[in-house]
Design an enzyme around this catalytic site. Structure first.
Site, mmCIF file in Angstrom:
data_model
loop_
_atom_site.group_PDB
_atom_site.id
_atom_site.type_symbol
_atom_site.label_atom_id
_atom_site.label_comp_id
_atom_site.label_asym_id
_atom_site.label_seq_id
_atom_site.Cartn_x
_atom_site.Cartn_y
_atom_site.Cartn_z
ATOM 1 N N GLN A 1 0.834 -1.212 0.000
ATOM 2 C CA GLN A 1 0.000 0.000 0.000
ATOM 3 C C GLN A 1 0.865 1.258 0.000
ATOM 4 O O GLN A 1 0.658 2.179 -0.780
ATOM 5 C CB GLN A 1 -0.865 0.050 1.261
ATOM 6 C CG GLN A 1 -1.765 -1.138 1.482
ATOM 7 C CD GLN A 1 -2.657 -0.889 2.676
ATOM 8 O OE1 GLN A 1 -3.687 -0.236 2.548
ATOM 9 N NE2 GLN A 1 -2.283 -1.389 3.840
ATOM 10 N N VAL A 2 1.847 1.273 0.889
ATOM 11 C CA VAL A 2 2.679 2.464 1.046
ATOM 12 C C VAL A 2 3.748 2.507 -0.051
ATOM 13 O O VAL A 2 4.027 3.575 -0.625
ATOM 14 C CB VAL A 2 3.305 2.494 2.456
ATOM 15 C CG1 VAL A 2 4.223 3.690 2.625
ATOM 16 C CG2 VAL A 2 2.206 2.507 3.517
ATOM 17 N N ALA B 1 7.434 -5.083 4.383
ATOM 18 C CA ALA B 1 7.274 -5.546 5.765
ATOM 19 C C ALA B 1 6.361 -6.758 5.793
ATOM 20 O O ALA B 1 5.589 -6.986 4.867
ATOM 21 C CB ALA B 1 6.662 -4.444 6.636
ATOM 22 N N ASP C 1 14.281 -10.006 -1.920
ATOM 23 C CA ASP C 1 13.555 -10.745 -0.887
ATOM 24 C C ASP C 1 14.136 -10.368 0.475
ATOM 25 O O ASP C 1 15.285 -10.717 0.793
ATOM 26 C CB ASP C 1 13.669 -12.253 -1.141
ATOM 27 C CG ASP C 1 12.798 -13.056 -0.182
ATOM 28 O OD1 ASP C 1 12.363 -12.498 0.845
ATOM 29 O OD2 ASP C 1 12.562 -14.246 -0.458
ATOM 30 N N THR D 1 5.022 0.980 13.576
ATOM 31 C CA THR D 1 3.582 0.837 13.837
ATOM 32 C C THR D 1 3.159 1.315 15.220
ATOM 33 O O THR D 1 3.941 1.268 16.179
ATOM 34 C CB THR D 1 3.221 -0.661 13.688
ATOM 35 O OG1 THR D 1 1.885 -0.869 14.134
ATOM 36 C CG2 THR D 1 4.130 -1.559 14.509
ATOM 37 N N ASP D 2 1.883 1.680 15.320
ATOM 38 C CA ASP D 2 1.267 1.984 16.615
ATOM 39 C C ASP D 2 1.234 0.736 17.503
ATOM 40 O O ASP D 2 1.105 0.847 18.718
ATOM 41 C CB ASP D 2 -0.158 2.517 16.412
ATOM 42 C CG ASP D 2 -1.039 1.582 15.587
ATOM 43 O OD1 ASP D 2 -0.510 0.881 14.696
ATOM 44 O OD2 ASP D 2 -2.267 1.539 15.830
ATOM 45 N N TYR E 1 3.698 -9.359 15.839
ATOM 46 C CA TYR E 1 3.963 -8.327 14.822
ATOM 47 C C TYR E 1 4.600 -7.095 15.476
ATOM 48 O O TYR E 1 5.649 -6.609 15.019
ATOM 49 C CB TYR E 1 2.649 -7.956 14.123
ATOM 50 C CG TYR E 1 2.716 -6.721 13.271
ATOM 51 C CD1 TYR E 1 3.381 -6.715 12.046
ATOM 52 C CD2 TYR E 1 2.096 -5.528 13.676
ATOM 53 C CE1 TYR E 1 3.431 -5.568 11.262
ATOM 54 C CE2 TYR E 1 2.140 -4.389 12.900
ATOM 55 C CZ TYR E 1 2.811 -4.410 11.701
ATOM 56 O OH TYR E 1 2.860 -3.263 10.928
HETATM 57 N N1 LIG Z 1 -0.945 -1.791 7.108
HETATM 58 C C1 LIG Z 1 -1.076 -1.157 8.277
HETATM 59 O O1 LIG Z 1 -2.179 -1.015 8.818
HETATM 60 C C2 LIG Z 1 0.142 -0.599 8.959
HETATM 61 C C3 LIG Z 1 -0.013 0.005 10.217
HETATM 62 C C4 LIG Z 1 1.101 0.541 10.853
HETATM 63 C C5 LIG Z 1 2.337 0.476 10.243
HETATM 64 N N2 LIG Z 1 2.470 -0.127 9.038
HETATM 65 C C6 LIG Z 1 3.803 -0.225 8.449
HETATM 66 O O2 LIG Z 1 3.824 0.527 7.243
HETATM 67 C C7 LIG Z 1 4.734 -0.079 6.321
HETATM 68 C C8 LIG Z 1 4.045 -0.309 4.998
HETATM 69 O O3 LIG Z 1 2.955 -1.192 5.219
HETATM 70 P P1 LIG Z 1 1.833 -1.462 4.110
HETATM 71 O O4 LIG Z 1 0.525 -1.184 4.743
HETATM 72 O O5 LIG Z 1 2.196 -0.803 2.840
HETATM 73 O O6 LIG Z 1 1.975 -3.050 3.994
HETATM 74 P P2 LIG Z 1 1.549 -4.021 2.813
HETATM 75 O O7 LIG Z 1 0.517 -3.396 1.961
HETATM 76 O O8 LIG Z 1 1.285 -5.332 3.454
HETATM 77 O O9 LIG Z 1 2.878 -4.123 1.961
HETATM 78 C C9 LIG Z 1 4.013 -4.775 2.443
HETATM 79 C C10 LIG Z 1 4.862 -5.113 1.257
HETATM 80 O O10 LIG Z 1 6.004 -5.817 1.773
HETATM 81 C C11 LIG Z 1 6.265 -6.862 0.889
HETATM 82 N N3 LIG Z 1 6.990 -7.978 1.506
HETATM 83 C C12 LIG Z 1 6.568 -8.823 2.464
HETATM 84 N N4 LIG Z 1 7.510 -9.750 2.698
HETATM 85 C C13 LIG Z 1 8.542 -9.460 1.855
HETATM 86 C C14 LIG Z 1 9.793 -10.051 1.616
HETATM 87 N N5 LIG Z 1 10.201 -11.152 2.271
HETATM 88 N N6 LIG Z 1 10.602 -9.490 0.687
HETATM 89 C C15 LIG Z 1 10.208 -8.391 0.006
HETATM 90 N N7 LIG Z 1 9.041 -7.789 0.172
HETATM 91 C C16 LIG Z 1 8.204 -8.329 1.100
HETATM 92 C C17 LIG Z 1 4.917 -7.355 0.397
HETATM 93 O O11 LIG Z 1 5.127 -8.039 -0.801
HETATM 94 P P3 LIG Z 1 4.035 -9.005 -1.454
HETATM 95 O O12 LIG Z 1 3.088 -8.061 -2.130
HETATM 96 O O13 LIG Z 1 4.841 -9.850 -2.391
HETATM 97 O O14 LIG Z 1 3.435 -9.780 -0.320
HETATM 98 C C18 LIG Z 1 4.177 -6.025 0.238
HETATM 99 O O15 LIG Z 1 4.332 -5.513 -1.056
HETATM 100 C C19 LIG Z 1 5.236 -1.357 7.004
HETATM 101 O O16 LIG Z 1 6.467 -1.101 7.625
HETATM 102 C C20 LIG Z 1 4.183 -1.625 8.063
HETATM 103 O O17 LIG Z 1 4.704 -2.372 9.154
HETATM 104 C C21 LIG Z 1 1.387 -0.647 8.364
#
Ligand SMILES: NC(=O)c1ccc[n+]([C@@H]2O[C@H](COP(=O)([O-])OP(=O)(O)OC[C@H]3O[C@@H](n4cnc5c(N)ncnc54)[C@H](OP(=O)(O)O)[C@@H]3O)[C@@H](O)[C@H]2O)c1
Length: 280
Positions: free
Chosen positions: A11-12, A59, A35, A100-101, A124
């Site tokens: 998403q981000v 992540a 990876d 994260t929160d 997590y």
């Molecule tokens: N989502 C939330 O509600 C939330 C809340 C607080 C903080 N955050 C933080 O914000 C950041 C961005 O989160 P997001 O919401 O954009 O998450 P997301 O949509 O789940 O995207 C995470 C990305 O990481 C990739 N990934 C996972 N495992 C991997 C690996 N082994 N090697 C390479 N890429 C890998 C995934 O790839 P695939 O598409 O191939 O799976 C996906 O594209 C993260 O640090 C997260 O912890 C998120």
């Protein structure tokens, strides 16, 4: 400036790839190009790319699945940022990383500042906190952005789940005893750029203004879509999940506001997201 982005399909990461080009040449990677679970791959890609800026949007974000896959979550959320941080220090690059929160336990009852003590309740959150600690221990120049409840008009998230059910007119039961701040992915990406352009480093909480519950978030989605779905408030214990979640994880954005101005209210950003969404 040369920029290495991880997690471009997230998403981000998706939003970041679109805005980072204002700062320089972007090498955007997905899991197949880098990876994050493979330490040698991280070192090799960084050494080949020779970036001035590394932006780690990849992540392990499956909060409930992490309870049964702690090793994978640890590799991606803690070991990988630690290696990226070591490589950043070695090359003199700046590392932007997200957390994260859910590093907080939710017992404080008032918005969490950057300096408040973390105490994660779930795997997590523990792995994300360990990533933060490895980042700090590396001594690399970094910008650590904590955010919460991220959603977008693409991907897999609460907004899309509720929006699809709302359009189908389905009734909804949503927990009303967990408080936080819904954060649009595009808002987060735009604020990351703004902080970089101001030369900021260190830890920032990046969330919109205001706060709500999952019930309040769902109700706002239903209302903005003019849906007739009924939304029923339930308690967390009526919707059991493998991972425990904090009851109150509102992040304080005072430091962000001081640097780049008061962020817009969360529901104004929801409105922007709803307007950009094309139901499949
Ligand atoms: N989502 C939330 O509600 C939330 C809340 C607080 C903080 N955050 C933080 O914000 C950041 C961005 O989160 P997001 O919401 O954009 O998450 P997301 O949509 O789940 O995207 C995470 C990305 O990481 C990739 N990934 C996972 N495992 C991997 C690996 N082994 N090697 C390479 N890429 C890998 C995934 O790839 P695939 O598409 O191939 O799976 C996906 O594209 C993260 O640090 C997260 O912890 C998120």
């Amino acid at each position: 400036m040369r920029i290495l982005l991880t997690g471009r399909n997230g998403q981000v990461g998706y939003e970041l790839e679109r805005v980072l080009s204002v700062l320089g040449e972007v090498l955007a990677t997905d899991r197949s190009g880098l990876d994050l679970a493979v330490p040698d791959a991280i070192r090799r890609v960084v050494r080949e790319a020779k970036p001035d800026l590394i932006v780690n949007a990849g992540a392990y974000t499956a909060v409930d699945r992490a309870e049964s896959e702690p090793d994978t979550a640890m590799r991606v959320n803690a070991v990988a940022p630690g290696i990226l941080a070591e490589e950043a220090r070695r090359h003199g690059a700046l590392l932007v990383h997200f957390s994260t929160d859910y590093v907080f336990d939710g017992t404080q009852g008032s918005p969490y500042a950057e300096s408040d003590a973390p105490n994660p309740l779930n795997v997590y959150g523990k792995t994300k906190l360990e990533g933060e600690r490895r980042l700090a221990a590396s001594g690399c120049r970094h910008l650590l952005l904590r955010t919460s409840w991220v959603y977008a008009a693409r991907g897999k998230n609460f907004f899309l789940t509720i929006a699809r059910k709302a359009l189908a007119g389905e009734p909804l039961r949503v927990v009303s005893d967990q408080h936080g701040v819904p954060t649009e992915a595009r808002f987060l990406a735009e604020n990351a750029i703004a902080l970089l352009q101001r030369g900021e480093e260190g830890t920032f909480h990046v969330v919109p203004s205001g706060a709500t519950t999952w019930y309040g978030f769902a109700s706002a989605i239903v209302s903005q879509l003019d849906s007739t779905s009924a939304v029923q408030a339930i308690r967390s214990d009526e919707y059991p999940t493998p991972a425990r979640r904090p009851r109150y994880s509102v992040l304080d954005h005072a430091k962000l506001s001081k640097s780049i101005g008061t962020p817009p209210p969360w529901d104004a950003l929801l409105d922007r997201c709803v307007r950009s969404w094309t139901p499949a």
